[in-house]
Design a protein around this motif. Structure first.
Motif, PDB file in Angstrom:
ATOM      1  N   THR A   1      -5.987 -10.919   1.872  1.00 41.10           N
ATOM      2  CA  THR A   1      -6.865 -10.796   0.705  1.00 41.10           C
ATOM      3  C   THR A   1      -7.274  -9.345   0.504  1.00 41.10           C
ATOM      4  N   LEU A   2      -7.561  -8.642   1.604  1.00 36.31           N
ATOM      5  CA  LEU A   2      -7.956  -7.232   1.506  1.00 36.31           C
ATOM      6  C   LEU A   2      -6.817  -6.397   0.923  1.00 36.31           C
ATOM      7  N   LEU A   3      -5.581  -6.627   1.369  1.00 37.31           N
ATOM      8  CA  LEU A   3      -4.454  -5.881   0.811  1.00 37.31           C
ATOM      9  C   LEU A   3      -4.288  -6.154  -0.673  1.00 37.31           C
ATOM     10  N   ARG A   4      -4.465  -7.389  -1.084  1.00 35.80           N
ATOM     11  CA  ARG A   4      -4.329  -7.728  -2.508  1.00 35.80           C
ATOM     12  C   ARG A   4      -5.430  -7.076  -3.338  1.00 35.80           C
ATOM     13  N   LEU A   5      -6.599  -6.908  -2.764  1.00 32.52           N
ATOM     14  CA  LEU A   5      -7.679  -6.194  -3.461  1.00 32.52           C
ATOM     15  C   LEU A   5      -7.331  -4.721  -3.615  1.00 32.52           C
ATOM     16  N   VAL A   6      -6.795  -4.119  -2.553  1.00 33.22           N
ATOM     17  CA  VAL A   6      -6.401  -2.705  -2.622  1.00 33.22           C
ATOM     18  C   VAL A   6      -5.279  -2.514  -3.633  1.00 33.22           C
ATOM     19  N   ALA A   7      -4.363  -3.489  -3.697  1.00 29.06           N
ATOM     20  CA  ALA A   7      -3.225  -3.393  -4.620  1.00 29.06           C
ATOM     21  C   ALA A   7      -3.616  -3.694  -6.065  1.00 29.06           C
ATOM     22  N   GLY A   8      -4.843  -4.156  -6.293  1.00 31.20           N
ATOM     23  CA  GLY A   8      -5.281  -4.482  -7.650  1.00 31.20           C
ATOM     24  C   GLY A   8      -4.837  -5.846  -8.122  1.00 31.20           C
ATOM     25  N   LEU A   9      -4.318  -6.672  -7.214  1.00 33.99           N
ATOM     26  CA  LEU A   9      -3.879  -8.013  -7.588  1.00 33.99           C
ATOM     27  C   LEU A   9      -5.048  -8.982  -7.650  1.00 33.99           C
TER      28      LEU A   9
ATOM     29  N   HIS B   1      -9.555  -8.890  -7.976  1.00 30.48           N
ATOM     30  CA  HIS B   1     -10.657  -8.014  -8.382  1.00 30.48           C
ATOM     31  C   HIS B   1     -11.913  -8.354  -7.581  1.00 30.48           C
ATOM     32  N   PRO B   2     -12.617  -7.344  -7.073  1.00 33.34           N
ATOM     33  CA  PRO B   2     -13.791  -7.600  -6.226  1.00 33.34           C
ATOM     34  C   PRO B   2     -14.873  -8.373  -6.962  1.00 33.34           C
ATOM     35  N   THR B   3     -15.560  -9.239  -6.218  1.00 28.94           N
ATOM     36  CA  THR B   3     -16.749  -9.890  -6.749  1.00 28.94           C
ATOM     37  C   THR B   3     -17.877  -8.868  -6.858  1.00 28.94           C
ATOM     38  N   SER B   4     -17.921  -7.962  -5.885  1.00 29.97           N
ATOM     39  CA  SER B   4     -18.867  -6.843  -5.929  1.00 29.97           C
ATOM     40  C   SER B   4     -18.312  -5.728  -5.048  1.00 29.97           C
ATOM     41  N   GLY B   5     -18.892  -4.557  -5.163  1.00 28.26           N
ATOM     42  CA  GLY B   5     -18.381  -3.409  -4.423  1.00 28.26           C
ATOM     43  C   GLY B   5     -17.176  -2.806  -5.126  1.00 28.26           C
ATOM     44  N   SER B   6     -16.498  -1.888  -4.443  1.00 29.63           N
ATOM     45  CA  SER B   6     -15.408  -1.181  -5.108  1.00 29.63           C
ATOM     46  C   SER B   6     -14.309  -0.792  -4.128  1.00 29.63           C
ATOM     47  N   VAL B   7     -13.109  -0.575  -4.690  1.00 29.19           N
ATOM     48  CA  VAL B   7     -11.958  -0.045  -3.967  1.00 29.19           C
ATOM     49  C   VAL B   7     -11.506   1.211  -4.699  1.00 29.19           C
ATOM     50  N   THR B   8     -11.389   2.317  -3.991  1.00 31.46           N
ATOM     51  CA  THR B   8     -10.904   3.562  -4.583  1.00 31.46           C
ATOM     52  C   THR B   8      -9.614   3.961  -3.882  1.00 31.46           C
ATOM     53  N   VAL B   9      -8.548   4.158  -4.677  1.00 34.49           N
ATOM     54  CA  VAL B   9      -7.238   4.495  -4.120  1.00 34.49           C
ATOM     55  C   VAL B   9      -6.788   5.837  -4.682  1.00 34.49           C
ATOM     56  N   ASP B  10      -6.322   6.694  -3.798  1.00 35.51           N
ATOM     57  CA  ASP B  10      -5.815   8.006  -4.196  1.00 35.51           C
ATOM     58  C   ASP B  10      -4.311   7.900  -4.434  1.00 35.51           C
ATOM     59  N   GLY B  11      -3.913   7.633  -5.674  1.00 32.85           N
ATOM     60  CA  GLY B  11      -2.494   7.556  -6.002  1.00 32.85           C
ATOM     61  C   GLY B  11      -2.052   6.158  -6.393  1.00 32.85           C
ATOM     62  N   VAL B  12      -0.719   5.980  -6.429  1.00 32.14           N
ATOM     63  CA  VAL B  12      -0.088   4.714  -6.829  1.00 32.14           C
ATOM     64  C   VAL B  12       0.088   3.823  -5.599  1.00 32.14           C
ATOM     65  N   VAL B  13      -0.156   2.513  -5.781  1.00 37.55           N
ATOM     66  CA  VAL B  13      -0.062   1.549  -4.686  1.00 37.55           C
ATOM     67  C   VAL B  13       1.159   0.663  -4.866  1.00 37.55           C
ATOM     68  N   ASP B  14       1.838   0.353  -3.761  1.00 40.11           N
ATOM     69  CA  ASP B  14       2.927  -0.617  -3.750  1.00 40.11           C
ATOM     70  C   ASP B  14       2.623  -1.642  -2.669  1.00 40.11           C
ATOM     71  N   HIS B  15       3.045  -2.898  -2.880  1.00 36.79           N
ATOM     72  CA  HIS B  15       2.585  -3.995  -2.023  1.00 36.79           C
ATOM     73  C   HIS B  15       3.725  -4.949  -1.692  1.00 36.79           C
ATOM     74  N   LEU B  16       3.902  -5.247  -0.399  1.00 37.97           N
ATOM     75  CA  LEU B  16       4.824  -6.281   0.046  1.00 37.97           C
ATOM     76  C   LEU B  16       4.003  -7.520   0.380  1.00 37.97           C
ATOM     77  N   PRO B  17       4.121  -8.597  -0.414  1.00 38.39           N
ATOM     78  CA  PRO B  17       3.306  -9.787  -0.149  1.00 38.39           C
ATOM     79  C   PRO B  17       3.834 -10.590   1.024  1.00 38.39           C
ATOM     80  N   GLN B  18       2.936 -11.310   1.665  1.00 39.07           N
ATOM     81  CA  GLN B  18       3.311 -12.143   2.804  1.00 39.07           C
ATOM     82  C   GLN B  18       4.187 -13.304   2.364  1.00 39.07           C
ATOM     83  N   ARG B  19       3.968 -13.825   1.166  1.00 41.31           N
ATOM     84  CA  ARG B  19       4.697 -15.000   0.697  1.00 41.31           C
ATOM     85  C   ARG B  19       5.864 -14.616  -0.207  1.00 41.31           C
TER      86      ARG B  19
END
Length: 519
Positions: free
Chosen positions: A44-52, A54-72
């Motif tokens: 779930t944390l990786l999906r939040l970082v990847a923008g897949l 959206h947080p209920t509260s708080g924030s994620v700040t990423v420096d640059g473009v994100v790419d994600h390999l899903p578990q499923r």
């Protein structure tokens, strides 16, 4: 500067489940291994970082473009190799232009990437993977699909790469190729894995536990050493705090006895009228004040000692682990349960209570052979339990309880809830839709449906059963399978796991589909 910053991050599912609760922390620019127990919220944390998500509260700040390999990843069987590599749109646009289509938007898609197909094929060749960009994921082995997707992430060159269990389904050779990709990775890389060898390649290890993200410098073994020292100190502090609490309890009891003795003496003095009334009242009031002060002081010391014990207990880890108890399927020794047949020749008769491993390289067809078997090709019992590699037997729209009841329709829901709790699926989680489960949660529910079946399976067919399980849960699974009295057929690239099962034989399937006995 860190590449990813989490600030008081919270995420809750619509049903109220909160896997991420006020988490703060950061991931650096190097390679980070993200560890934690099943259900801690890593995926779930990786999906939040990847923008897949959206947080209920708080924030994620990423420096640059994100790419994600899903578990499923391997559940998307209609994707193509080009989709996994991320070049589908460009390749299609180049092919259309070469066929005479000159629409401007096609040139916009291509940009400067006219050699995208050639570079993609070269990247696949370097990793010893199938070169056909139009091939469907459903026709690849699980290991080939995962390694192709990781190659795509490397090819795209994102600033931050997130890999969720990338060694699932990989054979020994494929794991070595993945390890080499990780060793030479450029940019920030966050890897969720239970693979110790992979976690020895990272620069730092971050643990997600109980709503906190803690980062340790160094590899997984360094993290384990730090954790062992920390827990030894915590156990020592707990023992010391418990000793203090025992002393303070004993001292309070002595204080109460002294006060009780003083009160009895006071009552005797009154009865014997040794003092005049005014003196008696004055003595009584003074005694009550002194006794109250002594009581308060003793109780305060005991309360402080108890609070210290509770604080020390919180520092000592006692994480939940799955508990797997397998019923006796009553399989007579020598009972023929199945006949395994290789598509290229060779066969083996599976008898109860035989324990077999089916091995072979990625792409040899091990999963296909298992699928043919459980579909009836060579099956001699109708009591077979199958754990598929893709975990695609569950209905995403069903609740967890309904999904498990499908395998045990005559077991009351209350009894099933109790049994699910032993797989760490408790409370409201039992009523969640399957579609909302993390990879580890989905695995546990699939495993529960298989192992809680009524009547119990006489033959268990397990395809990569340690995928997505944390190390302690693998230990519990090994213990349960060790006590299982039916026949067991396992496909796994985890050689340590296979060695612990006490196998009766190992069967190997080569790339031509020929089945033979190794030992």
């Amino acid at each position: 500067m860190p590449s990813v910053v989490l600030n008081d991050l919270t995420f809750a599912w619509p049903d109220g489940a909160t896997p991420i609760d006020h988490v703060s922390g950061a991931f650096g620019r190097g390679r980070t291994g993200l560890v934690g127990a099943n259900g801690a919220g890593k995926s779930t944390l990786l999906r939040l970082v990847a923008g897949l998500l959206h947080p209920t509260s708080g924030s994620v700040t990423v420096d640059g473009v994100v790419d994600h390999l899903p578990q499923r990843l391997t559940l998307d069987v209609e994707l193509t190799v080009a989709d996994l590599l991320g070049v589908r749109a460009v390749v299609d646009a180049v092919r259309a232009i070469e066929s005479g289509d000159v629409r401007p938007e096609l040139f916009d898609v291509v940009g400067d990437a006219w050699d995208a197909e050639e570079r993609a094929v070269a990247a696949l060749a370097a990793t010893d993977l199938p070169h056909d960009l139009d091939r469907r994921v459903g026709t690849l082995s699980g290991g080939e699909a995962v390694l192709t997707a990781v190659t795509g992430i490397r090819l795209r060159g994102a600033d931050v790469a997130l890999l969720d269990e990338p060694t699932n389904n990989l054979d020994g050779g494929a794991r070595e190729r993945l390890h080499e990709l990780v060793r030479t990775w450029r940019g920030a890389l966050v890897v969720v894995s239970h693979d110790r060898a992979l976690l020895e390649l990272v620069d730092e290890t971050a643990e997600l536990r109980a709503g906190a993200l803690t980062t340790y410098g160094g590899t997984y073994s360094v993290y384990e050493q730090h954790l062992a020292a920390q827990q030894e100190a915590a156990q020592r502090a707990l023992r010391d705090a418990e000793a203090v609490l025992r002393r303070e309890k004993a001292e309070r009891i002595k204080t109460e006895e002294r006060i009780a003795h003083s009160e009895r003496r006071g009552r005797k003095d009154v009865a014997e009228a040794r003092y005049v009334k005014g003196a008696i009242n004055e003595r009584r009031n003074a005694a009550e004040k002194a006794q109250g002060a002594r009581r308060g002081q003793a109780a305060g010391k005991e309360d402080a000692a108890r609070a210290a014990v509770e604080a020390a207990e919180r520092a000592v880890r006692d994480d939940d682990r799955i508990v797997v108890d397998l019923p006796d399927p009553a399989v007579p020794a020598g009972r023929r349960l199945a006949v395994l047949r290789g598509s290229g020749g060779g066969e083996h008769v599976v008898q109860g209570p035989e324990r077999l491993a089916l091995t072979g390289p990625n792409g040899a067809g091990k999963t296909t052979l298992l699928e043919r078997l459980v579909a009836g090709d060579g099956l001699l019992t109708d009591r077979v339990g199958y754990l598929p590699q893709r975990l695609d037997l569950l209905d995403d729209a069903a609740t967890v309880l309904d999904a498990v009841r499908a395998g045990a329709p005559d077991v009351p829901p209350g009894a099933l809830r109790g049994r699910l709790a032993r797989f760490l699926v408790r409370g409201d989680a039992v009523d969640r839709p399957v579609a909302t489960l993390s990879g580890g949660e989905r695995f546990r529910v699939t495993l529960a449906r298989l192992l809680l079946a009524d009547p119990p399976a006489q033959l268990l067919v397990l395809d990569e059963p340690t995928n997505n399980l944390d190390i302690a849960s693998v230990d519990r699974l090994v213990e349960a399978l060790g006590a299982y009295r039916g026949a067991l057929l396992v496909v796994s690239h985890d050689q340590v796991f296979l060695a612990r099962l006490g196998l009766d034989a190992e069967l190997a399937l080569d790339r031509h589909g020929s089945l033979g006995r190794v030992r």
